[in-house]
Design a protein around this motif. Structure first.
Motif, mmCIF file in Angstrom:
data_model
loop_
_atom_site.group_PDB
_atom_site.id
_atom_site.type_symbol
_atom_site.label_atom_id
_atom_site.label_comp_id
_atom_site.label_asym_id
_atom_site.label_seq_id
_atom_site.Cartn_x
_atom_site.Cartn_y
_atom_site.Cartn_z
ATOM 1 N N UNK A 37 36.429 -42.118 102.290
ATOM 2 C CA UNK A 37 37.398 -41.942 103.364
ATOM 3 C C UNK A 37 36.885 -41.052 104.475
ATOM 4 N N UNK A 38 36.158 -40.007 104.105
ATOM 5 C CA UNK A 38 35.612 -39.085 105.102
ATOM 6 C C UNK A 38 34.597 -39.793 105.994
ATOM 7 N N UNK A 39 33.663 -40.490 105.371
ATOM 8 C CA UNK A 39 32.613 -41.144 106.156
ATOM 9 C C UNK A 39 33.191 -42.306 106.965
ATOM 10 N N UNK A 40 34.156 -43.022 106.388
ATOM 11 C CA UNK A 40 34.798 -44.094 107.149
ATOM 12 C C UNK A 40 35.504 -43.537 108.389
ATOM 13 N N UNK B 120 27.437 -15.084 96.698
ATOM 14 C CA UNK B 120 27.307 -14.560 98.048
ATOM 15 C C UNK B 120 27.563 -15.589 99.123
ATOM 16 N N UNK B 121 28.216 -16.699 98.767
ATOM 17 C CA UNK B 121 28.503 -17.789 99.707
ATOM 18 C C UNK B 121 30.004 -17.907 99.901
ATOM 19 N N UNK B 122 30.455 -17.804 101.147
ATOM 20 C CA UNK B 122 31.866 -18.062 101.411
ATOM 21 C C UNK B 122 32.072 -19.564 101.494
ATOM 22 N N UNK B 123 32.878 -20.098 100.587
ATOM 23 C CA UNK B 123 33.093 -21.542 100.530
ATOM 24 C C UNK B 123 34.580 -21.830 100.585
ATOM 25 N N UNK B 124 34.919 -22.945 101.194
ATOM 26 C CA UNK B 124 36.315 -23.321 101.361
ATOM 27 C C UNK B 124 36.507 -24.783 101.002
ATOM 28 N N UNK B 125 37.609 -25.071 100.335
ATOM 29 C CA UNK B 125 37.973 -26.444 100.027
ATOM 30 C C UNK B 125 39.053 -26.909 100.981
ATOM 31 N N UNK B 126 38.806 -27.994 101.660
ATOM 32 C CA UNK B 126 39.743 -28.506 102.662
ATOM 33 C C UNK B 126 39.874 -30.024 102.527
ATOM 34 N N UNK B 127 40.873 -30.556 103.204
ATOM 35 C CA UNK B 127 41.032 -32.001 103.256
ATOM 36 C C UNK B 127 39.901 -32.647 104.034
ATOM 37 N N UNK B 128 39.684 -33.939 103.780
ATOM 38 C CA UNK B 128 38.569 -34.659 104.375
ATOM 39 C C UNK B 128 38.444 -34.555 105.879
ATOM 40 N N UNK B 129 39.546 -34.587 106.648
ATOM 41 C CA UNK B 129 39.398 -34.515 108.105
ATOM 42 C C UNK B 129 38.689 -33.265 108.606
ATOM 43 N N UNK B 130 38.797 -32.163 107.872
ATOM 44 C CA UNK B 130 38.080 -30.958 108.302
ATOM 45 C C UNK B 130 36.567 -31.142 108.142
ATOM 46 N N UNK B 131 36.150 -31.922 107.140
ATOM 47 C CA UNK B 131 34.725 -32.245 107.028
ATOM 48 C C UNK B 131 34.317 -33.218 108.120
ATOM 49 N N UNK B 132 35.206 -34.133 108.460
ATOM 50 C CA UNK B 132 34.908 -35.059 109.555
ATOM 51 C C UNK B 132 34.604 -34.277 110.823
ATOM 52 N N UNK B 133 35.392 -33.255 111.091
ATOM 53 C CA UNK B 133 35.154 -32.436 112.288
ATOM 54 C C UNK B 133 33.759 -31.824 112.263
ATOM 55 N N UNK B 134 33.345 -31.312 111.113
ATOM 56 C CA UNK B 134 32.009 -30.727 111.015
ATOM 57 C C UNK B 134 30.928 -31.787 111.192
ATOM 58 N N UNK C 292 36.704 -51.379 99.735
ATOM 59 C CA UNK C 292 36.520 -50.383 100.798
ATOM 60 C C UNK C 292 37.089 -50.941 102.094
ATOM 61 N N UNK C 293 38.164 -50.311 102.553
ATOM 62 C CA UNK C 293 38.887 -50.817 103.722
ATOM 63 C C UNK C 293 38.883 -49.776 104.837
ATOM 64 N N UNK C 294 38.981 -50.263 106.071
ATOM 65 C CA UNK C 294 39.108 -49.373 107.218
ATOM 66 C C UNK C 294 40.525 -48.810 107.285
ATOM 67 N N UNK C 295 40.670 -47.687 107.993
ATOM 68 C CA UNK C 295 41.993 -47.122 108.214
ATOM 69 C C UNK C 295 42.788 -48.031 109.146
ATOM 70 N N UNK C 296 44.076 -48.216 108.894
ATOM 71 C CA UNK C 296 44.890 -49.021 109.807
ATOM 72 C C UNK C 296 45.067 -48.310 111.155
ATOM 73 N N UNK C 297 45.405 -49.080 112.180
ATOM 74 C CA UNK C 297 45.666 -48.502 113.502
ATOM 75 C C UNK C 297 46.874 -47.562 113.425
ATOM 76 N N UNK C 298 46.783 -46.468 114.150
ATOM 77 C CA UNK C 298 47.869 -45.490 114.157
ATOM 78 C C UNK C 298 48.281 -45.197 115.598
ATOM 79 N N UNK C 299 49.577 -45.149 115.839
ATOM 80 C CA UNK C 299 50.117 -45.032 117.193
ATOM 81 C C UNK C 299 50.178 -43.577 117.642
#
Length: 760
Positions: A78-81, A166-180, A532-539
């Motif tokens: 989902x993230x890569x898509x 010694x690593x600050x790590x965070x778990x987030x939803x996929x869209x936050x990885x998309x941003x990175x 594996x499907x694409x995301x539907x269009x969103x308004x």
């Protein structure tokens, strides 16, 4: 354990000075200086790491860029898509794709392996790292191969925690990885930092899960560390092995903190040396005078073996306390369970009492919390020469990575465990989310894993199935196994722990892991399976909004597992429409049907058709709204669904908890508060409004319609409060709040979702 009711200063990492009127005079006398809170706060380890990764130039409004990213096979497709839909060409930082959640092939289908091949080809095409199934669970691989002193890692799994290294790590939803991935930033206000000051040494038989559960039991319900950074300091840190620290650290997610970080020392340096990456070590300590927004003081020598009873990691007792008050505590747990289970299924715990003792049906030591080398070696020491017996009780052990498994084989621990009747399996996260070792109906399982939410072990309320999980440390699980299933604390048995030294064999990964070394190959064709499907269009967001309340949940906390169940539903993780069919299925089975009905009206509106012809129920609603506001038309309003929950979003980082609602036409959530920052971010990134409403009697109920005029303008003008109306014979006015939103978050909501935002 002591929780300070105010902030506190820490002098030279060894002396706590509670914040009070006399504090600055005390600091002056002890250190020769008396920095203000704002200055002393800059001397925390967390502040310095965040400052190094902040690109905004403003430490109050952070824009973070992470060093590395990591995802597993429930989330990476989902993230890569999503990123591909926005023009992805190359991963800008190292991105590791592990395959530790859906490692077992679906019966009668190719879904899991299709997703794995998608991941491998994407790692080749975009320059990532691919870890095949059964090689390592996501967090163990990150500890062994990714973590580094002073670094920051973002993962799409909520237990992304590598603070002990010694690593600050965070778990987030996929869209936050998309941003990175798209070279954008992670935008948050500067979080508060809470010190966790450790002293003493754990008693023999006490393990990391015991310490973790003791902390969770103290801080979850009161929100003491909610969305804050936990910074582990104090002389007691030196008395813990790195494996022990890791075991505590990974469970900080269950406190609802934002992230964690620990001071580092020679033991951490040795960890990096063992893994052939000593250059990644950095000594981290707070400054001479550091200010913390809160302080938790823990004497490790006072921690006893713990158990978190169903259905939350914060439902904690000492095993000693449970055994001494068995029927009373079991009765209380059964009553608590009614909050989550209702009367949909019969649930009992008191029938597990045999001859005055609690009998357990199953033990599991697994995953990022339990599958470490020291945990399993200690369990083998306890069980050596014993038998788990031929009755109901079973024990399964999952080493967290193949290198750990191999070293346990060489040390003989695997043979010792298997000789008892235990089963040793490969690296797999299944027991944590219901894809492996599901107990029998009404069975009771004790696990050194991360969570014990309802149905997370795999049972299905809608099918009349229920079992339950209690969390414990591997040592007490082994002691219980040696006692053939009767609950036993590890401190109650006599054992000599061998404490074998760990040696990491890097050739195992060299022989099997695909590592692009950051080189992308645009000529590679991505392999797409049929699921594996694409995301539907969103308004985009309309000028005005009509919402139907399609689910109303009054549990104190609603987990992401209740919003979108884990387990077998994950087979559809790469198919947005298919997965959405399971939304709230274990909590409110009628939700999907109600949401789809409302969505018919919105689909017709977007297509330029009459919403009332698609969904007749909306006709009188729109007529009543038009009487109230004659300017409302089908063209200037959006129609969708919403849910109300008291406190949604505890638990998993999976974005599907929000995206599935969006796919079904959801436009908002309404809550008294959000359990985690990551769930609220998931809502926003999928274009859903994270509304807040004051606690108290709700002005609306399930199936009511809500009209919010001028919603688009309110978001554009950064209004924090909005007038809303319950549509009925009269238009009953009430207030909704939006909370703070960044400019980008507002734009994402206006455009309808992050995909649309990135298409701009």
């Amino acid at each position: 354990m002591k929780l300070y009711q105010s902030g506190a200063y820490l002098i030279n990492g060894t002396e706590i000075i509670p914040d009070s009127q006399d504090t600055r005079a005390v600091l002056q006398s002890k250190t020769g200086s008396a920095p203000a809170q704002e200055e002393a706060a800059k001397n925390t380890i967390a502040y310095r790491i965040l400052e190094d990764h902040n690109t905004s130039g403003n430490m109050e409004k952070l824009k973070i860029k992470f060093d590395k990213l990591t995802s597993h096979d429930i989330t990476f497709v989902g993230i890569i898509q999503t990123a591909r839909a926005s023009g992805l060409e190359k991963f800008p930082v190292p991105y590791v794709l592990t395959n530790c959640h859906n490692s077992l092939c679906a019966v009668g289908g190719t879904i899991n392996e299709d997703d794995h091949m998608y991941g491998l080809t994407c790692a080749k095409k975009y320059g990532g790292v691919y870890v095949p199934p059964h090689q390592a669970v996501i967090h163990q691989y990150a500890r062994e191969m990714l973590a580094g002193g002073g670094k920051m890692i973002l993962g799409s799994d909520s237990h992304t925690r590598y603070g002990a290294l010694g690593t600050m790590a965070m778990g987030e939803g996929g869209p936050e990885l998309v941003k990175q991935i798209l070279s954008q930033t992670y935008d948050i206000n500067m979080p508060k930092v809470v010190g966790v000051y450790l002293t003493g040494t754990p008693m023999k038989g006490v393990g990391p899960q015991d310490v973790a559960l003791a902390i969770i039991g103290e801080v979850f319900a009161n929100g003491y560390v909610n969305n804050k950074v936990m910074e582990f300091v104090g002389p007691g840190v030196a008395n813990l092995s790195v494996d022990f620290r890791i075991g505590v650290d990974v469970m900080t997610t269950e406190t609802t903190c934002l992230s964690s970080i620990w001071k580092t020392d020679e033991k951490v340096k040795e960890f990096y040396e063992i893994h052939g990456r000593v250059e990644e070590y950095e000594e981290l300590n707070p400054g001479q005078v550091a200010y913390y927004d809160g302080m938790i003081e823990i004497d490790l020598s006072e921690i006893k073996p713990m158990i978190a009873m169903p259905f939350h990691p914060s439902n904690t007792y000492t095993i000693e306390e449970l055994n001494a008050n068995l029927l009373d505590i079991l009765d209380e747990c059964e009553k608590r369970a009614l909050t989550s289970l209702g009367d949909s299924v019969e649930f009992s715990l008191k029938d597990k009492v045999k001859n005055g003792k609690l009998y357990v049906d199953q033990g599991i030591i697994a995953g990022c919390a339990g599958g470490g080398f020291e945990n399993i070696a200690a369990a083998a020491d306890i069980l050596r020469g014993a038998s788990i017996g031929p009755d109901e009780f079973t024990l399964s052990v999952y080493p967290a990575s193949t290198p750990i498994y191999m070293e346990l084989v060489r040390d003989g621990a695997i043979a010792d465990l298997m000789a008892t009747g235990s089963v040793v399996k490969t690296a797999f996260c299944g027991p944590c989310f219901g894809a492996g070792d599901t107990p029998s109906n009404n069975a009771f399982s004790i696990r050194h894993t991360t969570r014990n939410f309802p149905n997370r072990e795999g049972s299905k309320l809608q099918n009349g199935q229920i079992s339950s999980v209690a969390l414990m440390d591997a040592r007490s699980i082994a002691a219980t196994a040696a006692n053939k299933g009767y609950l036993t604390a590890a401190t109650d048995i006599d054992v000599e722990y061998t404490n074998p030294k760990y040696f990491f064999d890097k050739t195992i990964y060299q022989n099997r892991i695909y590592d692009s070394k950051g080189a992308a190959d645009a000529s590679v064709d991505i392999k797409f399976g049929p699921n594996i499907k694409d995301w539907p269009e969103m308004s985009p967001l309309g000028d005005n909004m009509v919402l139907k309340v399609v689910s109303e949940i009054h549990d104190p906390v609603t987990t992401t597992d209740e919003l979108i169940p884990s387990g077998e539903t994950s087979s559809y993780r790469s198919n947005p429409l298919g997965l959405a069919e399971f939304t709230l299925s274990r909590r409110d089975p009628a939700y999907v049907g109600r949401a789809k009905e409302v969505q018919l009206a919105e689909k017709a509106r977007v297509a330029g058709e009459n919403p009332g012809e698609a969904f007749e129920e909306i006709v009188p609603v729109i007529e009543k709204i038009k009487k109230h506001n004659s300017e409302i038309t089908s063209e200037n309003m959006c129609i969708g669904s919403t849910i109300f929950a008291v406190k949604p979003g505890d638990g998993s980082a999976r974005e599907q908890a929000a995206s599935c609602q969006k796919v079904l036409g959801g436009w908002a959530n309404i809550a008294n508060e959000y359990a985690t920052k990551r769930y609220r971010s998931n809502l926003i990134n999928w274009g859903m409004l994270p509304f807040l409403i004051e606690k108290g009697e709700l002005p609306f109920k399930n199936s009511d319609y809500i009209f919010i005029p001028g919603i688009r303008k309110a978001v554009e003008k950064k209004e924090s409060e909005l007038k809303a109306y319950v549509v009925g014979d009269t238009m009953k006015e009430f207030t909704l709040k939006l909370g703070e939103l960044t400019d980008d978050e507002r734009e994402i909501i206006l455009r309808g979702c992050l995909i649309n935002f990135n298409k701009k």
